[in-house]
Design an enzyme around this catalytic site. Structure first.
Site, short mmCIF file in Angstrom:
data_model
loop_
_atom_site.label_atom_id
_atom_site.label_comp_id
_atom_site.label_asym_id
_atom_site.label_seq_id
_atom_site.Cartn_x
_atom_site.Cartn_y
_atom_site.Cartn_z
N CYS A 102 -27.60 18.46 30.98
CA CYS A 102 -27.00 17.55 30.03
C CYS A 102 -26.09 16.66 30.86
O CYS A 102 -25.07 17.13 31.36
CB CYS A 102 -26.20 18.26 28.94
SG CYS A 102 -25.31 17.07 27.92
N CYS A 105 -22.46 16.12 28.90
CA CYS A 105 -21.47 17.18 28.71
C CYS A 105 -22.10 18.53 29.04
O CYS A 105 -22.31 18.84 30.20
CB CYS A 105 -20.88 17.14 27.31
SG CYS A 105 -22.08 16.89 26.00
N SER A 106 -22.42 19.33 28.03
CA SER A 106 -22.94 20.66 28.32
C SER A 106 -23.94 21.13 27.27
O SER A 106 -24.04 22.32 27.01
CB SER A 106 -21.77 21.65 28.39
OG SER A 106 -21.07 21.62 27.16
N CYS A 107 -24.67 20.20 26.66
CA CYS A 107 -25.66 20.58 25.65
C CYS A 107 -26.67 21.53 26.30
O CYS A 107 -27.14 21.29 27.40
CB CYS A 107 -26.37 19.36 25.09
SG CYS A 107 -25.21 18.23 24.30
FE FE Z 1 -24.02 17.74 26.21
#
Ligand code: FE
Length: 197
Positions: A102, A105-107
């Site tokens: 991602c 961010c951190s999906c």
């Molecule tokens: Fe994300």
């Protein structure tokens, strides 16, 4: 507001979490019990769930077809709820290797893999996975043949990817449980491939 310890003030993110949570509880939007139950539920999600999906796809061609066509629905069939998200399973082949990131961010497919590892959320991985995936994979100990294409999938808030690795040779006749045991979290992110010990 409760302190974490006498001499340990909250860090920025802890303060944000506590402030937001207490505000939501105060306003009657959620209860502490609901928050606790949700956190517990999140902790119970582990990569074993994803491994079950992969092992089933390896063992049942019809399920594999469904998984590649509509990941969300296929997971539901196994009793795995993927709420409000589109899950896209991407299949590794001898010609194409897939990895997920991602960049924003951190999906991450948390419903199948649990909490993402710290490196997945790092700026280093997020930026380099798209610019120089082959070098990043080499650092993970995965050297792919030059002729193998690498496809990097950028996850978003409502679309998550799961890598369906290739089933290793020598696993013919294995049960789904045996197969699931060789499918690690990293294999489903695409920074590793399953190996037989
Ligand atoms: Fe994300």
């Amino acid at each position: 507001m409760k302190e974490t310890g006498k001499y340990q003030p909250y860090n920025y993110f802890q303060l944000m979490e506590v402030s937001l949570r207490e505000l939501l509880v105060e306003k009657g939007i959620v209860t502490e019990a609901q928050v606790a139950a949700t956190v517990e539920d999140m902790r119970n999600r582990t990569p074993e769930r994803g491994a079950r999906v992969v092992a089933h796809a390896w063992s049942d061609p019809e399920f594999k077809r469904k998984l590649l066509a509509d990941g969300t629905r296929a997971c539901e069939e196994l009793g795995l709820d993927v709420p409000a998200l589109r899950l896209v399973a991407v299949e590794n082949t001898p010609a194409v290797h897939n990895m997920i990131v991602c960049t924003l961010c951190s999906c991450y497919p948390r419903m199948l893999l649990g909490i993402p590892p710290d490196w997945y959320k790092s700026r280093n991985y997020r930026s380099r996975a798209v610019r120089e995936p082959r070098a990043v994979l080499a650092e993970f100990g995965l050297d792919l043949p030059d002729e193998m294409k690498i496809r990097v999938h950028d996850s978003t808030a409502d679309m998550r990817y799961l890598v369906l690795p290739m089933r290793p040779a020598g696993t013919e006749g294995w049960s789904e449980q045996q197969l699931a045991a060789i499918v690690s979290r990293d294999c489903m992110i695409g920074v590793a491939v399953p190996r037989i010990a």
